[in-house]
Design a protein around this motif. Sequence first.
Motif, mmCIF file in Angstrom:
data_model
loop_
_atom_site.group_PDB
_atom_site.id
_atom_site.type_symbol
_atom_site.label_atom_id
_atom_site.label_comp_id
_atom_site.label_asym_id
_atom_site.label_seq_id
_atom_site.Cartn_x
_atom_site.Cartn_y
_atom_site.Cartn_z
ATOM 1 N N SER A 69 38.896 39.780 37.920
ATOM 2 C CA SER A 69 40.054 40.136 38.748
ATOM 3 C C SER A 69 40.777 38.908 39.284
ATOM 4 O O SER A 69 41.104 38.825 40.460
ATOM 5 C CB SER A 69 39.635 41.055 39.901
ATOM 6 O OG SER A 69 39.054 42.236 39.399
ATOM 7 N N ALA A 73 36.830 38.777 42.344
ATOM 8 C CA ALA A 73 35.577 39.534 42.247
ATOM 9 C C ALA A 73 34.554 38.603 41.606
ATOM 10 O O ALA A 73 34.747 38.147 40.486
ATOM 11 C CB ALA A 73 35.759 40.793 41.413
ATOM 12 N N ARG A 91 33.897 40.509 46.815
ATOM 13 C CA ARG A 91 35.262 40.936 46.500
ATOM 14 C C ARG A 91 36.156 40.456 47.630
ATOM 15 O O ARG A 91 35.800 40.569 48.796
ATOM 16 C CB ARG A 91 35.369 42.454 46.401
ATOM 17 C CG ARG A 91 34.687 43.029 45.197
ATOM 18 C CD ARG A 91 35.166 44.459 44.976
ATOM 19 N NE ARG A 91 34.986 44.917 43.636
ATOM 20 C CZ ARG A 91 35.681 44.534 42.577
ATOM 21 N NH1 ARG A 91 36.621 43.651 42.696
ATOM 22 N NH2 ARG A 91 35.449 45.027 41.387
#
Length: 108
Positions: A69, A73, A91
Motif C-alpha cells: 500500500s 502497510a 498500518r
Amino acid sequence: MTIAVDKLSDPAVRRLLGAVNAGDRDAFFAALTEDATMSDDGSARDLADWVDREIFSSHGHIEVQTEKSGGRALVADYRNDTWGEMRTAWRFTVTPDGRVSHFETGQA
C-alpha cells in the motif's frame, strides 16, 4: 531480508519509524498530526502513554520485512526491552500534508 527504514516508500512513515529507531521522541511527535490516534491489537490506546511505554522508555526498534500500500502497510520485527522481539503488522493513515494521523499495530 529487511528493508532499511530510510528506503521505505512513504516519506511520512519513513520519518516516523526513523524517529523510533533513533529514540527521538520529539521527531516522532513532529511526524504526527496534533490529534493523532493509534490502536494496538485492535484496541484504541492513549498515544503518548503507549509511545513512552512501548517505544521510548523500553528502547523500541523496528526492522521492516515487507511493505504494501505504498509503504503504509508493513510487516516488521519489533523489539523492546519489555517484550523482546515479535513479528508485528503496522498500518498508517497519512494526511495530505505528509504527517501520520493514525497508526495501528499488532501481532502479525
